[in-house]
Scaffold this motif. Structure first.
Motif, PDB file in Angstrom:
ATOM      1  N   LYS A 137      -7.069 102.390   2.142  1.00  0.00           N
ATOM      2  CA  LYS A 137      -7.645 103.163   3.245  1.00  0.00           C
ATOM      3  C   LYS A 137      -8.002 102.262   4.432  1.00  0.00           C
ATOM      4  O   LYS A 137      -7.844 102.655   5.583  1.00  0.00           O
ATOM      5  CB  LYS A 137      -8.882 103.941   2.786  1.00  0.00           C
ATOM      6  N   LEU A 138      -8.479 101.072   4.155  1.00  0.00           N
ATOM      7  CA  LEU A 138      -8.788 100.137   5.238  1.00  0.00           C
ATOM      8  C   LEU A 138      -7.503  99.730   5.963  1.00  0.00           C
ATOM      9  O   LEU A 138      -7.455  99.722   7.196  1.00  0.00           O
ATOM     10  CB  LEU A 138      -9.502  98.906   4.683  1.00  0.00           C
ATOM     11  N   CYS A 139      -6.448  99.430   5.211  1.00  0.00           N
ATOM     12  CA  CYS A 139      -5.163  99.074   5.833  1.00  0.00           C
ATOM     13  C   CYS A 139      -4.605 100.247   6.642  1.00  0.00           C
ATOM     14  O   CYS A 139      -4.073 100.058   7.742  1.00  0.00           O
ATOM     15  CB  CYS A 139      -4.159  98.649   4.763  1.00  0.00           C
ATOM     16  N   GLU A 140      -4.744 101.443   6.102  1.00  0.00           N
ATOM     17  CA  GLU A 140      -4.290 102.651   6.808  1.00  0.00           C
ATOM     18  C   GLU A 140      -5.045 102.811   8.133  1.00  0.00           C
ATOM     19  O   GLU A 140      -4.446 103.130   9.165  1.00  0.00           O
ATOM     20  CB  GLU A 140      -4.511 103.858   5.905  1.00  0.00           C
ATOM     21  N   TYR A 141      -6.353 102.575   8.118  1.00  0.00           N
ATOM     22  CA  TYR A 141      -7.158 102.653   9.334  1.00  0.00           C
ATOM     23  C   TYR A 141      -6.644 101.653  10.380  1.00  0.00           C
ATOM     24  O   TYR A 141      -6.463 101.994  11.549  1.00  0.00           O
ATOM     25  CB  TYR A 141      -8.633 102.377   9.009  1.00  0.00           C
ATOM     26  N   ILE A 142      -6.424 100.419   9.952  1.00  0.00           N
ATOM     27  CA  ILE A 142      -5.951  99.374  10.876  1.00  0.00           C
ATOM     28  C   ILE A 142      -4.590  99.753  11.452  1.00  0.00           C
ATOM     29  O   ILE A 142      -4.359  99.633  12.654  1.00  0.00           O
ATOM     30  CB  ILE A 142      -5.914  98.010  10.160  1.00  0.00           C
ATOM     31  N   LYS A 143      -3.703 100.246  10.608  1.00  0.00           N
ATOM     32  CA  LYS A 143      -2.378 100.672  11.071  1.00  0.00           C
ATOM     33  C   LYS A 143      -2.475 101.825  12.070  1.00  0.00           C
ATOM     34  O   LYS A 143      -1.857 101.794  13.137  1.00  0.00           O
ATOM     35  CB  LYS A 143      -1.524 101.104   9.875  1.00  0.00           C
ATOM     36  N   ASN A 144      -3.274 102.827  11.772  1.00  0.00           N
ATOM     37  CA  ASN A 144      -3.373 104.019  12.619  1.00  0.00           C
ATOM     38  C   ASN A 144      -4.056 103.751  13.956  1.00  0.00           C
ATOM     39  O   ASN A 144      -3.779 104.439  14.935  1.00  0.00           O
ATOM     40  CB  ASN A 144      -4.103 105.138  11.886  1.00  0.00           C
ATOM     41  N   HIS A 145      -4.927 102.763  14.010  1.00  0.00           N
ATOM     42  CA  HIS A 145      -5.619 102.472  15.266  1.00  0.00           C
ATOM     43  C   HIS A 145      -4.846 101.512  16.154  1.00  0.00           C
ATOM     44  O   HIS A 145      -5.220 101.305  17.308  1.00  0.00           O
ATOM     45  CB  HIS A 145      -7.036 101.977  14.994  1.00  0.00           C
TER      46      HIS A 145
ATOM     47  N   TYR B  46      -4.305  95.834  16.559  1.00  0.00           N
ATOM     48  CA  TYR B  46      -3.721  94.500  16.365  1.00  0.00           C
ATOM     49  C   TYR B  46      -2.343  94.651  15.755  1.00  0.00           C
ATOM     50  O   TYR B  46      -2.085  95.601  15.015  1.00  0.00           O
ATOM     51  CB  TYR B  46      -4.602  93.660  15.439  1.00  0.00           C
ATOM     52  N   PRO B  47      -1.429  93.703  16.026  1.00  0.00           N
ATOM     53  CA  PRO B  47      -0.102  93.766  15.403  1.00  0.00           C
ATOM     54  C   PRO B  47      -0.228  93.676  13.875  1.00  0.00           C
ATOM     55  O   PRO B  47      -0.973  92.831  13.355  1.00  0.00           O
ATOM     56  CB  PRO B  47       0.624  92.537  15.957  1.00  0.00           C
ATOM     57  N   LEU B  48       0.460  94.538  13.166  1.00  0.00           N
ATOM     58  CA  LEU B  48       0.375  94.537  11.703  1.00  0.00           C
ATOM     59  C   LEU B  48       0.820  93.215  11.094  1.00  0.00           C
ATOM     60  O   LEU B  48       0.322  92.812  10.048  1.00  0.00           O
ATOM     61  CB  LEU B  48       1.203  95.679  11.115  1.00  0.00           C
ATOM     62  N   GLU B  49       1.734  92.509  11.763  1.00  0.00           N
ATOM     63  CA  GLU B  49       2.169  91.236  11.205  1.00  0.00           C
ATOM     64  C   GLU B  49       1.066  90.175  11.224  1.00  0.00           C
ATOM     65  O   GLU B  49       1.193  89.135  10.617  1.00  0.00           O
ATOM     66  CB  GLU B  49       3.418  90.682  11.809  1.00  0.00           C
ATOM     67  N   GLU B  50      -0.043  90.453  11.886  1.00  0.00           N
ATOM     68  CA  GLU B  50      -1.186  89.534  11.912  1.00  0.00           C
ATOM     69  C   GLU B  50      -2.277  89.951  10.923  1.00  0.00           C
ATOM     70  O   GLU B  50      -3.321  89.322  10.855  1.00  0.00           O
ATOM     71  CB  GLU B  50      -1.772  89.458  13.320  1.00  0.00           C
ATOM     72  N   CYS B  51      -2.054  91.020  10.165  1.00  0.00           N
ATOM     73  CA  CYS B  51      -3.055  91.524   9.224  1.00  0.00           C
ATOM     74  C   CYS B  51      -2.557  91.361   7.796  1.00  0.00           C
ATOM     75  O   CYS B  51      -1.381  91.597   7.510  1.00  0.00           O
ATOM     76  CB  CYS B  51      -3.327  93.003   9.496  1.00  0.00           C
TER      77      CYS B  51
END
Length: 81
Positions: free
Chosen positions: A34-42, A45-50
């Motif tokens: 759910k935390l990763c989903e939140y970061i992706k949906n917002h 930041y570029p996903l390749e940096e997470c």
């Protein structure tokens, strides 16, 4: 030095405030999902940096401090079911 201060004031955390997080007791994988989903949906930041990191060992047991399941200063040791 001034650039460091300016960068720090512009920094925005990738995760929501704690009270806005989706939380499922005893389901750490679901909480991370759910935390990763939140970061992706917002799309802040570029996903390749997470990264999400799962820590384990041969016994599949690690101590984790500051868990709600353990009031006080001691660790919780999560084990597979």
């Amino acid at each position: 030095m001034e650039g460091d201060v300016a960068a720090a004031t512009l920094y925005q955390p990738a995760s929501p405030p704690r009270d806005a997080c989706v939380y499922s007791s005893c389901y750490c994988e679901e909480n991370i999902w759910k935390l990763c989903e939140y970061i992706k949906n917002h799309n802040q930041y570029p996903l390749e940096e997470c990264y999400a990191v799962f820590i384990s060992n041969e016994r599949k047991m690690i101590p984790i401090w500051k868990q709600q399941a353990r009031p006080g200063n001691g660790p919780v040791i999560w084990t597979p079911k």
